[in-house]
Design an enzyme around this catalytic site. Structure first.
Site, PDB file in Angstrom:
ATOM      1  N   TYR A 142      33.081   1.273   0.843  1.00  0.00           N
ATOM      2  CA  TYR A 142      34.210   0.514   1.381  1.00  0.00           C
ATOM      3  C   TYR A 142      35.565   1.100   0.966  1.00  0.00           C
ATOM      4  O   TYR A 142      36.583   0.809   1.577  1.00  0.00           O
ATOM      5  CB  TYR A 142      34.146  -0.963   0.937  1.00  0.00           C
ATOM      6  CG  TYR A 142      32.991  -1.745   1.543  1.00  0.00           C
ATOM      7  CD1 TYR A 142      32.140  -1.167   2.471  1.00  0.00           C
ATOM      8  CD2 TYR A 142      32.757  -3.055   1.175  1.00  0.00           C
ATOM      9  CE1 TYR A 142      31.085  -1.869   3.014  1.00  0.00           C
ATOM     10  CE2 TYR A 142      31.698  -3.767   1.725  1.00  0.00           C
ATOM     11  CZ  TYR A 142      30.867  -3.163   2.641  1.00  0.00           C
ATOM     12  OH  TYR A 142      29.815  -3.867   3.179  1.00  0.00           O
ATOM     13  N   LYS A 193      19.262   3.924  -2.792  1.00  0.00           N
ATOM     14  CA  LYS A 193      18.580   4.664  -1.718  1.00  0.00           C
ATOM     15  C   LYS A 193      18.455   6.110  -2.195  1.00  0.00           C
ATOM     16  O   LYS A 193      18.872   7.071  -1.520  1.00  0.00           O
ATOM     17  CB  LYS A 193      19.413   4.530  -0.427  1.00  0.00           C
ATOM     18  CG  LYS A 193      18.729   5.043   0.825  1.00  0.00           C
ATOM     19  CD  LYS A 193      17.574   4.179   1.301  1.00  0.00           C
ATOM     20  CE  LYS A 193      16.890   4.817   2.498  1.00  0.00           C
ATOM     21  NZ  LYS A 193      15.607   4.193   2.827  1.00  0.00           N
ATOM     22  N   ASP A 225      15.767  -0.640   1.366  1.00  0.00           N
ATOM     23  CA  ASP A 225      14.965  -1.165   2.478  1.00  0.00           C
ATOM     24  C   ASP A 225      13.799  -1.991   1.950  1.00  0.00           C
ATOM     25  O   ASP A 225      13.500  -3.082   2.458  1.00  0.00           O
ATOM     26  CB  ASP A 225      14.486  -0.021   3.396  1.00  0.00           C
ATOM     27  CG  ASP A 225      14.008   1.206   2.629  1.00  0.00           C
ATOM     28  OD1 ASP A 225      14.274   1.301   1.415  1.00  0.00           O
ATOM     29  OD2 ASP A 225      13.359   2.068   3.231  1.00  0.00           O
ATOM     30  N   ASP A 249      26.579  -6.370  -0.482  1.00  0.00           N
ATOM     31  CA  ASP A 249      27.153  -7.232   0.545  1.00  0.00           C
ATOM     32  C   ASP A 249      26.034  -7.840   1.388  1.00  0.00           C
ATOM     33  O   ASP A 249      25.974  -9.053   1.632  1.00  0.00           O
ATOM     34  CB  ASP A 249      28.094  -6.380   1.420  1.00  0.00           C
ATOM     35  CG  ASP A 249      28.965  -7.203   2.327  1.00  0.00           C
ATOM     36  OD1 ASP A 249      28.846  -8.440   2.333  1.00  0.00           O
ATOM     37  OD2 ASP A 249      29.783  -6.598   3.049  1.00  0.00           O
ATOM     38  N   ASP A 253      23.931 -11.886   0.840  1.00  0.00           N
ATOM     39  CA  ASP A 253      23.839 -12.883   1.910  1.00  0.00           C
ATOM     40  C   ASP A 253      22.384 -13.205   2.230  1.00  0.00           C
ATOM     41  O   ASP A 253      22.036 -14.353   2.485  1.00  0.00           O
ATOM     42  CB  ASP A 253      24.539 -12.380   3.184  1.00  0.00           C
ATOM     43  CG  ASP A 253      26.012 -12.764   3.208  1.00  0.00           C
ATOM     44  OD1 ASP A 253      26.519 -13.232   2.167  1.00  0.00           O
ATOM     45  OD2 ASP A 253      26.655 -12.588   4.257  1.00  0.00           O
TER      46      ASP A 253
END
Ligand code: NAD
Length: 360
Positions: A142, A193, A225, A249, A253
């Protein structure tokens, strides 16, 4: 001996913010009296309310107050009134994060037995879930440079973001996770990852090195994943998950939705100075001013403040138990109402919590 005194900045904000903050403040005040310490609350304008008063969502006086406080308890900001305003209330949130250097976001997902049917997953999958997502908040893709849309030969454009983490950024977020795990069940899962991304290989190396300083905590690693699948398949396996900004992020959620009730979810954002404690939900303008809001996420954010900012662990446990007591007694705001339960508004829920704190 004089009682320990802490300074708390109160940013109630907009919409339901002031209603739920009134409840949280009363609960914190009572529990501090019961546990022999003093909380000194100072309210300050923030968000849309501050735009109306000063033209700025984060007036410099409010930021200065937050900086000299021990912790910040925040409600929520925003609403249709400011949607077309040149200064957005949400800009205040970004300003506060930057101004306080908040690099760690902590989001617990706890499925309380009384609300196990609120989840969209089967009760046997979610019952007993009690996990914490620790997300890096100020680095990663970001913020990494270069970023932008660049023109290439033949006039084709290319969009670019850069995922980048330095060793010190990884180390400090890892330490937050290990320290949180020590207050919980001593288990950290680092999510990356590393099979594809070089930045994740460094992430994994640094987290593994930091783990040596916390021998009582076990560490394992998951690819993002697989972590996304495991959160749905068997979420009870997790205690603390630590991950970068983008993965965090998304996973925070996903984890939040295991609980199924947005009015119940607290969060903390921590840096090297005062932390900010706030519910995950927004300002709910659709129900503001109607005494319908669920104050429990705000109250549980207050419990996180006691635990992580003031190290008042027993008082934090007591607030969380008071929430369980009122739910056990069958009190429910409209958002978590179920057949056979007793409907209450925001104010009455607050009264029930204060009564629960006086029990036993
Ligand atoms: P929201 O979380 O405010 O509301 C979504 C839905 O959940 C609404 O139906 C609302 O009534 C309900 N809800 C939320 N909190 C509740 C509670 N405590 N009790 C009962 N019901 C509750 O999200 P939104 O509607 O997308 O956003 C409203 C405003 O809040 C927008 O201006 C948005 O930008 C802002 N917002 C602020 C924050 C923050 O301050 N951190 C976070 C998210 C959204």
């Amino acid at each position: 001996m004089t009682a320990k005194t802490y300074a708390i900045a109160l940013l109630a904000g907009d919409g339901i913010g002031p209603e739920i903050m009134t409840v949280a403040q009363a609960v914190l005040m009572r529990v501090s009296q019961n546990f022999g310490f003093t909380l000194h609350f100072t309210p300050a304008p923030f968000g849309g309310q501050a735009i109306d008063l000063t033209g700025e969502p984060l007036p410099p006086e409010t930021l200065a107050l937050c900086r000299r406080s021990d912790a910040v308890l925040m409600g929520a900001v925003g609403g249709p009134k400011w949607d077309n305003h040149p200064r957005r209330p949400e800009q205040g949130l970004l300003g506060l994060r930057a101004g306080l250097g908040l690099y760690a976001n902590l989001r617990p997902a706890t499925v309380r037995p009384q609300l196990v049917n609120s989840s969209s997953l089967k009760p046997e999958i979610v019952s007993g879930v009690d996990l914490l997502v620790v997300r890096e908040l100020t680095g990663g893709i970001y913020f990494g440079q270069p970023q932008g849309i660049f023109s290439e030969k033949k006039g084709e454009r290319r969009g670019v973001n850069t995922m980048t983490y330095s060793e010190s950024e990884i180390e400090r977020i890892s330490r937050v996770a290990f320290q949180a795990a020590r207050q919980r069940r001593n288990q950290v899962t680092s999510v990356d990852k590393a099979n594809v991304l070089t930045v994740s290989q460094l992430w994994r190396e640094v987290v593994t090195k930091v783990a040596q300083d916390y021998p009582e905590v076990t560490l394992d690693h998951l690819y993002v994943d697989n972590a996304a699948m495991q959160l749905i398949r068997w979420p009870k396996q997790f205690d603390v998950l630590v991950t970068g900004n983008l993965f965090g992020d998304i996973l925070s959620d996903e984890a939040a939705m295991l609980t199924g009730s947005i009015g119940m979810l607290p969060s903390a954002s921590l840096g090297d100075g005062p932390g900010v404690f706030e519910p995950v939900h927004g300002s709910a303008p659709d129900i503001a001013g109607q005494d319908k809001a669920n104050p429990l996420a705000q109250v549980l954010s207050g419990a996180m403040l006691l635990r992580y900012a003031l190290q008042q662990t027993a008082a934090a446990d007591r607030v969380e138990r008071a929430v369980d007591q009122v739910l056990d007694q069958g009190y429910r705001t409209a958002d978590i109402m179920a057949p056979g339960m007793t409907a209450v508004g925001c104010t009455q829920m607050g009264e029930r919590l204060l009564a629960a704190l006086e029990e036993d």
